[in-house]
Design a protein around this motif. Structure first.
Motif, PDB file in Angstrom:
ATOM      1  N   THR A 185      13.093   1.478   5.190  1.00 46.52           N
ATOM      2  CA  THR A 185      13.417   0.426   6.153  1.00 46.52           C
ATOM      3  C   THR A 185      13.381  -0.950   5.500  1.00 46.52           C
ATOM      4  N   TYR A 186      12.381  -1.178   4.678  1.00 49.53           N
ATOM      5  CA  TYR A 186      12.185  -2.516   4.124  1.00 49.53           C
ATOM      6  C   TYR A 186      12.738  -2.695   2.717  1.00 49.53           C
ATOM      7  N   LEU A 187      12.817  -1.615   1.929  1.00 48.75           N
ATOM      8  CA  LEU A 187      13.173  -1.761   0.515  1.00 48.75           C
ATOM      9  C   LEU A 187      14.469  -1.037   0.148  1.00 48.75           C
ATOM     10  N   GLY A 188      15.173  -0.542   1.154  1.00 51.12           N
ATOM     11  CA  GLY A 188      16.456   0.091   0.890  1.00 51.12           C
ATOM     12  C   GLY A 188      16.381   1.600   0.997  1.00 51.12           C
ATOM     13  N   PRO A 189      17.504   2.250   1.265  1.00 50.11           N
ATOM     14  CA  PRO A 189      17.515   3.709   1.461  1.00 50.11           C
ATOM     15  C   PRO A 189      17.142   4.464   0.193  1.00 50.11           C
ATOM     16  N   ASP A 190      16.505   5.612   0.406  1.00 44.59           N
ATOM     17  CA  ASP A 190      16.113   6.502  -0.701  1.00 44.59           C
ATOM     18  C   ASP A 190      15.226   5.800  -1.721  1.00 44.59           C
ATOM     19  N   PHE A 191      14.319   4.971  -1.226  1.00 47.36           N
ATOM     20  CA  PHE A 191      13.388   4.279  -2.114  1.00 47.36           C
ATOM     21  C   PHE A 191      12.538   5.290  -2.877  1.00 47.36           C
ATOM     22  N   LYS A 192      12.355   5.053  -4.169  1.00 44.29           N
ATOM     23  CA  LYS A 192      11.503   5.903  -4.994  1.00 44.29           C
ATOM     24  C   LYS A 192      10.486   5.020  -5.719  1.00 44.29           C
ATOM     25  N   PRO A 193       9.200   5.344  -5.599  1.00 50.74           N
ATOM     26  CA  PRO A 193       8.177   4.533  -6.275  1.00 50.74           C
ATOM     27  C   PRO A 193       8.258   4.681  -7.788  1.00 50.74           C
ATOM     28  N   GLU A 194       8.000   3.571  -8.481  1.00 55.04           N
ATOM     29  CA  GLU A 194       7.954   3.555  -9.934  1.00 55.04           C
ATOM     30  C   GLU A 194       6.611   2.987 -10.379  1.00 55.04           C
ATOM     31  N   ASP A 195       6.244   3.262 -11.602  1.00 59.18           N
ATOM     32  CA  ASP A 195       4.941   2.812 -12.106  1.00 59.18           C
ATOM     33  C   ASP A 195       4.843   1.293 -12.157  1.00 59.18           C
ATOM     34  N   PHE A 196       5.983   0.606 -12.267  1.00 65.75           N
ATOM     35  CA  PHE A 196       5.955  -0.843 -12.456  1.00 65.75           C
ATOM     36  C   PHE A 196       6.489  -1.595 -11.241  1.00 65.75           C
ATOM     37  N   ASP A 197       6.510  -0.959 -10.089  1.00 69.62           N
ATOM     38  CA  ASP A 197       6.959  -1.638  -8.885  1.00 69.62           C
ATOM     39  C   ASP A 197       6.087  -2.858  -8.610  1.00 69.62           C
ATOM     40  N   ASP A 198       6.714  -4.001  -8.452  1.00 65.73           N
ATOM     41  CA  ASP A 198       5.968  -5.202  -8.084  1.00 65.73           C
ATOM     42  C   ASP A 198       6.953  -6.278  -7.654  1.00 65.73           C
ATOM     43  N   ILE A 199       6.446  -7.266  -6.968  1.00 69.12           N
ATOM     44  CA  ILE A 199       7.237  -8.383  -6.479  1.00 69.12           C
ATOM     45  C   ILE A 199       6.254  -9.491  -6.158  1.00 69.12           C
ATOM     46  N   SER A 200       6.721 -10.709  -6.167  1.00 67.73           N
ATOM     47  CA  SER A 200       5.802 -11.795  -5.815  1.00 67.73           C
ATOM     48  C   SER A 200       5.531 -11.782  -4.317  1.00 67.73           C
ATOM     49  N   LEU A 201       4.392 -12.301  -3.963  1.00 67.98           N
ATOM     50  CA  LEU A 201       4.008 -12.378  -2.551  1.00 67.98           C
ATOM     51  C   LEU A 201       5.033 -13.191  -1.772  1.00 67.98           C
ATOM     52  N   ASP A 229       4.971  10.708   1.608  1.00 68.18           N
ATOM     53  CA  ASP A 229       5.133  11.564   2.775  1.00 68.18           C
ATOM     54  C   ASP A 229       6.289  11.034   3.614  1.00 68.18           C
ATOM     55  N   ALA A 230       6.715  11.812   4.599  1.00 61.64           N
ATOM     56  CA  ALA A 230       7.922  11.487   5.361  1.00 61.64           C
ATOM     57  C   ALA A 230       7.822  10.139   6.064  1.00 61.64           C
ATOM     58  N   LEU A 272       0.818  -1.212   0.000  1.00 57.86           N
ATOM     59  CA  LEU A 272       0.000   0.000   0.000  1.00 57.86           C
ATOM     60  C   LEU A 272       0.853   1.265   0.000  1.00 57.86           C
ATOM     61  N   LYS A 273       1.890   1.287   0.818  1.00 57.17           N
ATOM     62  CA  LYS A 273       2.667   2.517   1.003  1.00 57.17           C
ATOM     63  C   LYS A 273       3.789   2.686  -0.027  1.00 57.17           C
TER      64      LYS A 273
END
Length: 599
Positions: free
Chosen positions: A168-184, A159-160, A147-148
């Motif tokens: 914390t979970y996906l590495g420092p300076d994470f930036k969202p991308e349109d195709f972000d995905d991963i298997s469950l 947001d901050a 979700l976040k």
């Protein structure tokens, strides 16, 4: 039809004309027709291959009813739940007809390890069972990450607090991308839960069955193949208030709700127990075999239907093949329509594209999948590409009735990590994992489900379900008896004086949705890489064919309410796009939360 020489000839195809043709009388088809009718468009036809409405809401008579000689229980072998109450249109229908059932919270949950020791999953002093607590934590955190972090697009700034969480979970300076995905499964492994890495076979089997409980059973597939971005968190908890899991246990069957909805706009005779739909706009017992459509949306759609017949065979789902005449030719009906609404399952649409790619003839496809002309993979490429990122979840539901209880009466459900030695190379904890006690004699819940029935069932998912589908009932009885002996050996030996045998099963049934040509699976699932663009392409009109069904309801795929909501939305989109009701709103809780719509 006889010629003057007395030779049997093909019956000429009947031709009908309508404005909107709706393929399928499940909740999506009924929802679409209802919305058209509400907005003054009454010139439509709904065609359904089966002899009743409801689609994958399918019930059957099963077993011997307690204290009623000659009577059977009505059990659900397809959709069987309502998820969420307040605001859920399926719950509103349930309330209208007072449909019986039971809220289920799935607690307490017991796990049987490979050696038959059942314990509450919350008990940590028996080490293997702490795995379910780890799975619970990983699953909930995965939903929050989805979700976040994964669902926002590249143009959205976190947001901050969300940024710190994602870092914390996906590495420092994470930036969202349109195709972000991963298997469950991969995300849960990232969070420290991965059954395959556990060395101890008992703990590994228990961890896997706990994963089945949280993941496989919701998606009908191994979590390694399921998209996190498009599945978690489950939206029915956000969109609908109240208790979330209501199991249908009513002699009228779950599909009675589809009939009740249809009776609001079709001519019908209605009583509290029966609804007889008597409207010429509803064509039962005919299925679509060919759709000739216009990618520009300017020419009429020409639909070919065949008359079906119900065929029951051993070790097979009930089939509805085209009925043939004396010359072995199908009995056809032609329909011309301005627009065509498809509520075909994802499995059917994908099968149709496979037939296109294999250059299979239309005639050879009649009892496999409907064919589109021009082909979808060339003239609706956006749709075909989206479908490539989807699939169908698979269940095999096995129903049993026994003469004696040998399972704990006070346990509404239990998980079994038991796997026979012969199957442990392929399965460990996911062989026959999810069991439910459907009898009413559950402590503190008198009247629950089928009281006095001695009725038990098990669900298998994904590859195990597909494998079971192709086995005979007799083979599956032997396999399941071995599992039951592994879980309940002491009680069984005390009752029978020997291990349980297949002959001890009074009544048996196994669903086979994977090979059912009217669905090719139980419900849709989104695979890794399924994007927002895919969702949009899968839920819009392409020329004069409009795609609907539970798979197209982005927030609620796989649910009956998702089917209903998608049908309503598709009808509104069609009315707006083709200028029947130009100013109609197409907003839907398939796309945004109900709270957002209310605001």
């Amino acid at each position: 039809v006889l010629s003057s020489a007395g030779i049997v000839m093909a019956r000429p195809a009947e031709t009908l004309n309508t404005t909107v043709f709706i393929a399928g009388a499940g909740m999506a088809g009924i929802g679409a027709a209802s919305t058209l009718s509400d907005n003054g468009i009454d010139d439509f036809i709904i065609a359904e291959a089966k002899d009743d409405v409801g689609g994958r809401m399918e019930s059957m008579s099963f077993g011997d009813k307690a204290n009623e000689p000659g009577a059977n229980y009505t059990v659900e072998i397809g959709a069987g739940w309502i998820f969420g109450t307040t605001g859920n249109p399926m719950w509103d229908l349930k309330e209208r007809v007072d449909m019986k059932g039971q809220f289920e919270d799935f607690y307490p949950v017991y796990v049987y390890d490979p050696f038959g020791k059942g314990k509450l999953v919350t008990e940590s002093r028996y080490q293997p069972f702490s795995q379910c607590a780890k799975m619970d934590e990983a699953h909930n955190t995965a939903g929050e990450i989805s979700l976040k972090c994964l669902q926002p697009g590249a143009d959205e700034k976190l947001d901050a607090d969300s940024q710190a969480f994602c870092d914390t979970y996906l590495g420092p300076d994470f930036k969202p991308e349109d195709f972000d995905d991963i298997s469950l499964a991969d995300l849960e492994a990232l969070l420290g839960f991965d059954p395959s890495t556990i060395e101890d076979p008992t703990q590994r089997a228990v961890a896997r069955v706990c994963q089945v409980y949280y993941d496989d059973d919701y998606h009908g597939e191994n979590p390694s193949l399921v998209s996190v971005n498009n599945t978690l968190p489950y939206r029915y908890g956000d969109d609908f208030g109240g208790p979330t899991h209501y199991w249908i246990g009513d002699d009228r069957g779950y599909k009675f709700l589809a009939k009740r909805k249809a009776a609001d706009f079709l001519h019908a005779t209605v009583t509290s127990d029966e609804i007889d739909l008597q409207d010429q706009r509803l064509i039962l017992g005919k299925k679509v075999v060919k759709v000739e459509w216009d990618p520009e949306g300017k020419q009429d759609v020409a639909i070919t239907l065949c008359e079906t017949e119900q065929v029951k065979k051993d070790d097979s789902p009930i089939l509805y093949p085209c009925k043939t005449q004396g010359n072995n030719k199908p009995i056809l009906t032609k329909v011309n329509a301005k627009q065509f609404i498809s509520t075909f399952s994802i499995g059917i649409l994908k099968k149709s594209i496979d037939l296109e790619m294999d250059a299979t003839s239309v005639e050879d496809s009649y009892d496999v999948a409907p064919r589109f002309d021009p082909p979808l993979h060339t003239d609706a490429a956006e749709l075909a590409n989206a479908l490539a990122h989807t699939g169908m979840g698979d269940y095999a539901q096995v129903l049993f009735q026994f003469e004696h209880y040998f399972w704990p009466k006070d346990r509404p459900m239990f998980l079994s990590a038991f796997t026979p030695d012969s199957a442990q190379e392929k399965y460990l904890g996911d062989y026959a994992p999810f069991w439910m006690n459907r009898d009413g004699n559950v402590k503190g819940k008198s009247g629950r489900f089928y009281e006095g029935s001695k009725y038990l069932n098990v669900y298998m998912q994904g590859e195990r379900a597909r494998e079971a589908t192709f086995k005979s009932d007799e083979t599956m009885k032997e396999e399941m008896v071995e599992v039951l002996n592994g879980m309940f050996a002491f009680k069984i030996n005390r009752l029978y004086g020997r291990p349980l045998e297949a002959a001890d099963i009074k009544h048996f049934y196994m669903s086979r949705w994977h090979i059912n040509p009217l669905s090719y699976g139980v419900f849709s699932l989104n695979k890794i890489g399924f994007t927002t663009a895919d969702q949009q392409n899968m839920s819009k009109c392409h020329g004069n064919i409009c795609i609907s069904g539970e798979a197209t309801c982005g927030r609620h795929p796989g649910f009956t309410h998702g089917g209903l909501l998608s049908g309503e939305r598709t009808a509104r989109q069609l009315m707006k796009e083709f200028d029947y009701v130009p100013d109609i709103s197409t907003e839907s809780s398939c796309d945004v939360s109900i709270r957002s719509l209310l605001e």
